[in-house]
Every structure is written in C-alpha cells, then in structure tokens.
Scaffold this active site. Structure first.
Site, PDB file in Angstrom:
ATOM      1  CB  SER A 108      73.374  54.621  47.713  1.00  0.00           C
ATOM      2  OG  SER A 108      73.080  55.834  48.403  1.00  0.00           O
ATOM      3  CE1 TYR A 130      70.465  61.928  46.011  1.00  0.00           C
ATOM      4  CE2 TYR A 130      71.715  60.706  47.539  1.00  0.00           C
ATOM      5  CZ  TYR A 130      70.570  60.836  46.881  1.00  0.00           C
ATOM      6  OH  TYR A 130      69.351  60.094  46.982  1.00  0.00           O
ATOM      7  CB  THR A 154      70.876  61.138  42.096  1.00  0.00           C
ATOM      8  OG1 THR A 154      70.930  59.603  42.197  1.00  0.00           O
ATOM      9  CG2 THR A 154      69.435  61.469  42.478  1.00  0.00           C
ATOM     10  CE  LYS A 182      68.059  56.143  40.873  1.00  0.00           C
ATOM     11  NZ  LYS A 182      67.562  57.054  42.068  1.00  0.00           N
ATOM     12  CG  HIS A 239      64.617  59.857  44.392  1.00  0.00           C
ATOM     13  ND1 HIS A 239      65.585  60.535  44.286  1.00  0.00           N
ATOM     14  CD2 HIS A 239      64.752  59.288  45.609  1.00  0.00           C
ATOM     15  CE1 HIS A 239      66.728  60.211  44.885  1.00  0.00           C
ATOM     16  NE2 HIS A 239      66.173  59.346  46.004  1.00  0.00           N
TER      17      HIS A 239
HETATM   18  C1  LIG Z   1      65.233  53.376  51.151  1.00  0.00           C
HETATM   19  C2  LIG Z   1      65.566  53.984  49.732  1.00  0.00           C
HETATM   20  C3  LIG Z   1      66.756  54.691  49.858  1.00  0.00           C
HETATM   21  C4  LIG Z   1      67.047  55.346  48.378  1.00  0.00           C
HETATM   22  N1  LIG Z   1      68.416  55.915  48.407  1.00  0.00           N
HETATM   23  C5  LIG Z   1      68.496  56.469  47.303  1.00  0.00           C
HETATM   24  C6  LIG Z   1      70.037  56.997  47.231  1.00  0.00           C
HETATM   25  O1  LIG Z   1      70.810  57.092  47.956  1.00  0.00           O
HETATM   26  N2  LIG Z   1      70.211  57.465  45.949  1.00  0.00           N
HETATM   27  C7  LIG Z   1      69.191  57.492  44.804  1.00  0.00           C
HETATM   28  O2  LIG Z   1      69.719  57.939  43.702  1.00  0.00           O
HETATM   29  N3  LIG Z   1      68.157  56.929  44.996  1.00  0.00           N
HETATM   30  C8  LIG Z   1      67.886  56.324  46.050  1.00  0.00           C
HETATM   31  N4  LIG Z   1      66.464  55.764  46.105  1.00  0.00           N
HETATM   32  C9  LIG Z   1      65.632  55.794  44.946  1.00  0.00           C
HETATM   33  C10 LIG Z   1      65.983  54.412  44.208  1.00  0.00           C
HETATM   34  O3  LIG Z   1      67.344  54.423  43.700  1.00  0.00           O
HETATM   35  C11 LIG Z   1      64.964  54.255  43.132  1.00  0.00           C
HETATM   36  O4  LIG Z   1      64.995  55.355  42.116  1.00  0.00           O
HETATM   37  C12 LIG Z   1      63.797  53.655  43.645  1.00  0.00           C
HETATM   38  O5  LIG Z   1      63.528  52.858  44.671  1.00  0.00           O
HETATM   39  C13 LIG Z   1      62.928  52.766  42.420  1.00  0.00           C
HETATM   40  O6  LIG Z   1      61.607  52.624  42.854  1.00  0.00           O
HETATM   41  P1  LIG Z   1      61.258  51.162  43.593  1.00  0.00           P
HETATM   42  O7  LIG Z   1      61.673  51.257  45.111  1.00  0.00           O
HETATM   43  O8  LIG Z   1      59.608  51.346  43.384  1.00  0.00           O
HETATM   44  O9  LIG Z   1      61.615  49.933  42.844  1.00  0.00           O
HETATM   45  C14 LIG Z   1      66.296  55.115  47.431  1.00  0.00           C
HETATM   46  C15 LIG Z   1      64.996  54.401  47.589  1.00  0.00           C
HETATM   47  C16 LIG Z   1      64.542  53.784  48.611  1.00  0.00           C
HETATM   48  C17 LIG Z   1      63.258  53.040  48.775  1.00  0.00           C
END
Ligand SMILES: Cc1cc2nc3c(=O)[nH]c(=O)nc-3n(C[C@H](O)[C@H](O)[C@H](O)COP(=O)(O)O)c2cc1C
Length: 381
Positions: free
Chosen positions: A108, A136, A162, A230, A254
């Site tokens: 990330s 981002y 993203t 994404k 997301h």
């Molecule tokens: C705690 C947390 C932090 C996240 N941080 C980011 C991030 O920094 N950048 C991003 O593109 N997606 C972020 N996401 C989204 C994840 O990349 C992903 O799309 C999502 O968690 C997938 O769904 P799932 O948790 O049901 O497997 C985050 C998700 C969670 C749960």
C-alpha cells in the site's frame, strides 16, 4: 484447549480477540451501513459450481500468467494500509509470508514499512509471486516522480493506481471508535502535506485533486512499469482502460470501504470480463483482469477465475492472520486458501487454470436447475 484454526473465519475470530476496538473497527469495518461489505461475502455464495468428473488430472498445476509473466499461484495480498498497527511484523511479515507461499504482494501507498525493506524480502525468495506497489494519486507531480523512481530502483514490477477512493468514504464504525494509530505507526512514504483522511470535502478542493484519465496517461509517460487500475466497477471504464493500453484492471469496490451499496464484485466481474474479452480478441493488447472483495474460500477463488479473472487479491483475511500470529498467521491463511483452491480445482475436473471455464459456475437462484443456467445465466448477460 483452544479451538483449532482450520479456515479463514477462524483467523478472523482470533484477530478480533487480540485487536483493540479502534484497530478492529479500522481493519474489519466498511462504509456506512456495510451493505456492500456483507454482499461481497454472500455474492460468491450465490454462484454454484458445476463440476465435471472423470477428467484427466495428471500433471496438474496452478501456474498463471499476469502481465506477460508466469507465476506459481493466482493470488496476491491486496494493498492494505498501516499493517504495523495490526502486528509488529507489519508489511515485512506480510511480504515474507506471501513470497514463501508463492503468492504476490501489493504494498500500500500507506505502508508503515519502507518500500525498500519489503522489496528486499520479497525479491530474495526465488519461487515468489509478483511484487507490485499501490498508489493513491497526488497532485504533487514531483513527489510522484520521485516515488516512482524509488519503486523502479527497488525492483517493483507494476504500479496499481487506486481510482475508487478520491475521498475517504463514510466509515461509521471507524468514526465511533476513533482512529487511534499508535505513535510508532505512520505511513512512511505518504507526502507530509496530504492528510491521511482528508475531511475538507469536495467543495473545498478535493475535486480539483482527484485523478482523471489524463492523469493515468501522465503516469504511463513517467514510468516503464506496467500500470493497473484498481477499483473498476463499470464495463465502460474497463474499456476506457483498455483503450489507454493500461496493463490491467482490478475489479474492486475497495472491500466495501468507500461507496456503500455498490454491488458485490462476484456479480460485477462477469459483465466486465465479457467486455474485456471482446477487446482482447480484437486487438494485439491484452488487458489483465483481477478481482477482490469477499474472497474467503478456495471455491470463491475458483469461481472468480471461472467468471473471467486472471488472478485474485485477498484483503482482510491476510490482515487477520497477521494480527494474531504475525508472518506465520499470514502464511497459514494463504496456505489454507491454496489447499482449498487445489482441492476445488481437482474436484471440478480441472488440471490447471486453463481448464477452468465459465461453464464451471452457475447462478444459484431459489428454484433453479443449476445446469439450465450454464448457457443463459442472468448474471452473465
Ligand atoms: C484495513 C484495510 C486497509 C486498506 N487499505 C488500502 C489501501 O491502502 N489502498 C488500497 O488500494 N486499498 C486498500 N484497501 C482495500 C483492499 O486493497 C481490498 O480492495 C479489499 O480489502 C478487498 O476486500 P476483502 O478485504 O474482502 O478481501 C484496504 C482494505 C482494508 C481492509
């Protein structure tokens, strides 16, 4: 005796037991009423499987091709912020476990561990998966150029931009608990001038900074790395990405954390894949498709591939494994999913990923005859 951990749900329970209320709300929560969060989970269950028996399974394997390269297994850890908040092993533990389990790692932009540390750990493992970095968009182009140079030098193999979160989203659970990052945990590459959660709102300037298709083209012009977008949920956006010749898209809402009531990715995927198949057949350019959201079982992963994904990203379960057992916990989560997937592959009569067809899934309705669906599933229109 403690209950044995045999699936990803067990890991989730174990994580909840060790995380603070604030960390639990941040890591497990979603946007607003969490309708999309819940649907992401149930969406995969609404697809049934249609196995074929007595197939020749000799020489089976799970190799996949992404961005023109072959990798051992079609799974990557999704980009997730502040992993050192979940456990001291943080992104380093996550990356080591992913590489050891032949899975990819998407770091990330809000990583709490330096990108160079993570790259060194992953690249040291010969049989690893891909190493990508998630960005981002930032309006400070000099900052972005510098970051991209660091990523190229460190050995990252693709950039994941993203595009579904120009603003933070309404997170009720998070707001109730308050987001209390420990003092030692911070986003080490995040620009000093940009707040982590920008609450100024659109009218106060965010709209001017949100990325556009022109910014994607600019990013392409500044790097030799392939770019994936994404957060694609619309077939027309997938086609626009294809026209820009980006390397791939990630069908994602997301993890239900930004815009509540978006449909689940299990149902968003097929129409997008159909549109992209048309593009890929008609042009020399290939747009790869990945998907995330609610993947919790090997059968979910199998269904995602059958519905048109080239690979899948895993979010929260990897964090939950990390939270209660560090790198070992992540490795166990990934191992469980790999084993479940391999069993599903064999039980569906497939020796490898090329054998997985759309006809191996069928939309399950209340009174449906599974096989009547294979040709004319409403979800596949
Ligand atoms: C705690 C947390 C932090 C996240 N941080 C980011 C991030 O920094 N950048 C991003 O593109 N997606 C972020 N996401 C989204 C994840 O990349 C992903 O799309 C999502 O968690 C997938 O769904 P799932 O948790 O049901 O497997 C985050 C998700 C969670 C749960």
């Amino acid at each position: 005796m403690p209950t044995p951990i045999v699936n990803l749900q067990d890991h989730e329970r174990a994580a909840q037991a060790v995380l603070s209320a604030s960390a639990w709300a941040y890591f497990s929560g979603g946007a607003a009423d969490e309708i999309t969060l819940r649907r992401n989970l149930s969406g995969w269950q609404q697809w049934g499987l249609a196995p074929r028996v007595l197939q020749d399974l000799r020489g089976g394997h799970t190799r996949c091709t992404l961005l023109g390269k072959t990798w051992p297994f079609p799974l990557l850890v999704a980009p997730m912020a502040f992993q050192r908040w979940a456990h001291a092993d943080g992104e380093a533990g996550m990356a080591m476990a992913a590489a050891a389990q032949q899975c990819g790692m998407v770091l990330s932009h809000q990583t709490s561990t330096p990108l160079q540390t993570v790259a060194r750990l992953v690249l040291a493992e010969p049989d690893r998966g891909p190493l990508w970095f998630q960005l981002y968009w930032q309006s400070d182009k000099a900052y972005l150029q510098d970051l991209v140079q660091q990523l190229e030098a460190a050995g990252y193999e693709a950039l994941v931009l993203t595009v579904d979160a120009p603003v933070h989203g309404v997170r009720d659970r998070e707001r109730r608990e308050g987001m209390q990052l420990p003092p030692a945990v911070r986003a080490v590459h995040w620009p000093q001038t940009t707040a982590f959660t920008d609450t100024r709102g659109l009218c106060a300037g965010l709209a001017n900074e949100a990325p556009t298709w022109a910014d994607v083209a600019w990013l392409q012009s500044t790097t030799r790395l392939p770019i994936l977008l994404k957060g694609i949920t619309h077939p027309q956006d997938a086609l626009q990405a294809a026209r820009l010749q980006v390397a791939g898209i990630i069908v994602s809402n997301h993890g239900g954390r930004t815009l509540d009531t978006l449909p689940d990715t299990a149902h968003l995927l097929a129409p997008i894949a159909a549109a992209v198949r048309g593009h890929n057949a008609a042009t020399p350019h290939t747009l790869n498709i990945l998907v995330d959201g609610g993947i919790r079982r090997g059968t979910d992963l199998f269904k995602a591939l059958a519905l048109g994904a080239d690979a899948v990203l895993l979010g929260r379960p990897a964090l939950f494994g990390l939270a209660h057992a560090g790198a070992q916990g992540v490795a166990h989560v990934l191992r469980l999913l790999r084993d479940e997937f391999e069993m599903t592959l064999a039980l569906c009569g497939c020796a490898n990923l090329q054998d997985i067809q759309l006809s191996h899934v069928a939309a399950l309705g209340q009174h449906d005859n599974v096989h009547a669906h294979v040709q004319g599933s409403p979800g596949l229109a």
